[in-house]
Write an enzyme that holds these catalytic residues in place. Structure first.
Site, PDB file in Angstrom:
ATOM      1  N   GLU A 197       1.318 -74.649  -9.151  1.00 49.74           N
ATOM      2  CA  GLU A 197       1.882 -73.963  -8.020  1.00 49.74           C
ATOM      3  C   GLU A 197       1.540 -74.526  -6.635  1.00 49.74           C
ATOM      4  OE1 GLU A 197       3.730 -71.773  -8.490  1.00 49.74           O
ATOM      5  OE2 GLU A 197       3.204 -70.909 -10.673  1.00 49.74           O
TER       6      GLU A 197
ATOM      7  N   HIS B 150       9.372 -76.607  -9.965  1.00 50.12           N
ATOM      8  CA  HIS B 150       8.501 -76.616 -10.980  1.00 50.12           C
ATOM      9  C   HIS B 150       9.061 -77.369 -12.206  1.00 50.12           C
ATOM     10  CE1 HIS B 150       5.301 -73.579 -10.312  1.00 50.12           C
ATOM     11  NE2 HIS B 150       6.235 -72.711  -9.873  1.00 50.12           N
TER      12      HIS B 150
ATOM     13  N   HIS C 268      11.790 -73.354  -4.787  1.00 54.58           N
ATOM     14  CA  HIS C 268      10.721 -73.143  -5.540  1.00 54.58           C
ATOM     15  C   HIS C 268      10.743 -73.385  -7.010  1.00 54.58           C
ATOM     16  CE1 HIS C 268       6.084 -71.969  -5.925  1.00 54.58           C
ATOM     17  NE2 HIS C 268       6.674 -71.260  -7.055  1.00 54.58           N
ATOM     18  N   GLU C 269      11.189 -72.418  -7.651  1.00 57.65           N
ATOM     19  CA  GLU C 269      11.509 -72.481  -9.172  1.00 57.65           C
ATOM     20  C   GLU C 269      11.942 -73.771  -9.675  1.00 57.65           C
ATOM     21  OE1 GLU C 269       9.785 -70.466 -10.484  1.00 57.65           O
ATOM     22  OE2 GLU C 269       9.777 -68.572  -9.176  1.00 57.65           O
TER      23      GLU C 269
ATOM     24  N   TYR D 287      -1.224 -70.948  -4.768  1.00 53.62           N
ATOM     25  CA  TYR D 287       0.086 -71.374  -4.002  1.00 53.62           C
ATOM     26  C   TYR D 287       0.029 -72.035  -2.935  1.00 53.62           C
ATOM     27  CZ  TYR D 287       2.428 -68.393  -7.499  1.00 53.62           C
ATOM     28  OH  TYR D 287       3.034 -68.244  -8.782  1.00 53.62           O
TER      29      TYR D 287
END
Length: 551
Positions: free
Chosen positions: A360, A341, A337-338, A412
């Site tokens: 998100e 980004h 996930h990070e 999200y």
């Protein structure tokens, strides 16, 4: 199982703030406007370069130093605003060797220049400051500095400030719309400790008083909230990845005591993740600065080119599957996930935090795309359906503008399901992939609005998507498909907040297959197969909607 799902849901609700302190508010203050508005005293200058030079006294939890602002005037002006939390002291502001007068209002600082600075002029000033920064109570969600100890009792320090504000620990133009073009980060730490920050390490210098200075240079545009420090006793190893733009350097920094566990764990996900995301989104956006994964004393954050990792080397989200599908335990949630980004959030950044669904929603969908790359499309669809249990539909996922306030945490997984729904409407996976890649190419290293993103997707897909975006982004509820089957005929319509909502939908008109119908706000009727009944009738589960039987 029920307790497990409730626990996962609670975790997600906390996580959905993504390092943001903000709570739902129905009214906003002058301080909110000063922080969230791109006022004339902020828009008058464009930030080109920062040199952040900070010393961190770990024992006293005290920071001191300076930040040089280099800027270009976008219009004639003699006064501007920068930002620094009021608990931090401004020691002086220097301009051409002389001190400038300044005034504070909440966390905003206004400086007056001795003469008008003309449009197009490149100029600079330096802010010297010191103080004890806000300490995060429950990082990364409440924002602030983190002073912890590793398992061996060594200092372990970092910061997470998205939404809360980079001006909580260093002076800057704290508005998301203006990313600095390049940045030198100089961090002095007590001897025996290391600092890892964004970009590439240029030098390590011995300083007086038992301090060591680490100098990191970021050569790509970067948003203020992404600038970070990681201070501790770290192990470091390198690797490379042959990507779409050539050889990408990979740097891994774990605590020394955790390096044996970290090496195989990170190796399992990082290169497959880069392969997947470059396939779907285009080249990694920061080849110049490299990719780093850094163990942090908090759960995680998308710090550009220095991704914060704190998932305890577990699969899923701290060992849990937020989708309940089983697929969420096939990867480390924070790594995927990070890192996602880096494309949506760091490469494409929204001008206002109200539009954070762009960060998100697409990044949450990157979890499904990684699952698809590794395990196939049905697995990804199962994951997307599974995460719907975490959606509240409480308030719209676009927040109020110009007050530094994001929308619902549903940005999200409601955002992810919106992206997935649009993929169904496009009904051409290569075209869908080209749109994702096109977004990252068209808005490369830019700040954007949701309208720009929505318009791009609509134009490239050739679809009318305005009502769909409005319903899913600007209203709290999702549309309801109402239907009734009598005597071999299907009657149906949409119930939605958006006037004349008319999204196409795939349904079962005969057993074993889906066909596209075009519901509207008014009732329509078509013939269905004799074996289709009210009980056996289905809508394609890839469409995130409510279904209501009855007239």
């Amino acid at each position: 199982m029920k307790k497990f799902l409730i626990c996962c849901f609670f975790i997600l609700c906390i996580f959905s703030a993504d390092a943001q302190l903000m709570t739902n508010k129905s009214s906003f203050s002058r301080a909110d406007s000063l922080r969230g508005t791109l006022s004339p005293m902020r828009s008058c200058y464009d930030i080109n370069y920062y040199h952040l030079d900070v010393k961190i006294d770990v024992d006293q939890k005290f920071i001191s130093g300076s930040n040089e602002f280099r800027f270009t005037a976008t219009r004639d002006f003699d006064k501007l605003q920068f930002d620094l939390f009021s608990n931090l002291k401004i020691d002086k502001v220097l301009y051409k060797g002389a001190e400038l007068p300044y005034q504070r209002e909440f966390n905003a600082v206004f400086i007056a220049f001795p003469a008008s600075i003309k449009t197009g002029t490149r100029d600079s000033f330096t802010v010297f400051y010191s103080g004890n920064p806000v300490i995060a109570k429950n990082p990364p969600w409440d924002g602030g500095f983190i002073f912890k100890k590793d398992k061996s009792g060594n200092p372990w320090v970092s910061v997470a400030c998205q939404g809360f504000g980079a001006s909580s620990w260093w002076p800057n133009k704290d508005h998301q719309s203006d990313e600095v073009d390049s940045l030198l980060i100089s961090v002095s730490v007590p001897e025996g400790l290391q600092d890892i920050s964004n970009g590439r390490l240029r030098s390590i210098l011995k300083k007086s008083g038992g301090y060591t200075q680490y100098n990191w240079f970021v050569g790509s545009p970067i948003n203020n909230y992404n600038v970070s420090v990681y201070i501790g006793k770290y192990a470091h190893w390198k690797d490379t990845y042959q990507g779409e733009k050539g050889l990408l350097t990979l740097d891994f920094w774990s605590l020394k005591e955790d390096s044996t566990q970290a090496r195989p764990h990170w190796a399992a996900d990082v290169k497959p993740m880069l392969k997947s995301f470059e396939h779907w989104f285009g080249p990694y956006p920061f080849y110049e600065d490299g990719y780093k994964l850094v163990q942090a004393p908090h759960l995680g954050m998308e710090h550009q080119s220095a991704v914060a990792y704190g998932n305890q080397f577990k699969m899923g989200y701290l060992g849990n599957d937020l989708s309940g599908s089983g697929w969420g335990l096939k990867f480390d949630f924070i790594t995927i996930h990070e890192s996602g980004h880096e494309w949506f959030g760091n490469n494409i950044t929204t001008k206002d935090v109200a539009d954070m669904w762009v960060h998100e929603g697409f990044t949450a969908y990157s979890e499904a795309l990684f699952t698809e790359s590794e395990h196939g499309k049905p697995a990804a669809e199962s994951y997307v359906e599974g995460i719907r249990k975490n959606i509240d539909n409480d308030i719209p996922i676009i927040g109020p503008y110009q007050v530094n306030k994001e929308g619902s945490g549903d940005m999200y997984y409601k955002g992810s399901n919106l992206v997935h729904l649009i993929r169904q409407l496009i009904n051409d996976d290569e075209k869908f992939r080209s749109i994702l890649r096109g977004l990252n190419k068209t808005f490369y290293h830019q700040t954007v609005t949701t309208q720009q993103v929505e318009s791009y997707i609509a134009k490239q897909s050739g679809l009318k998507l305005d009502k769909i975006f409005d319903q899913y982004l600007r209203h709290k509820d999702i549309p309801t498909f109402q239907y009734q089957i009598k005597e071999g005929k299907l009657s149906y319509r949409w119930i939605a907040d958006v006037k004349d909502f008319d999204m196409p939908l795939k349904v079962t008109l005969k057993p074993g297959s889906f066909a596209v119908i075009h519901p509207s706000a008014s009732w329509k009727t078509i013939q269905v197969d004799k074996d289709i009944t009210n009980k056996s009738f289905k809508a394609d589960p890839n469409f995130y909607i409510r279904i209501k039987e009855g007239s």
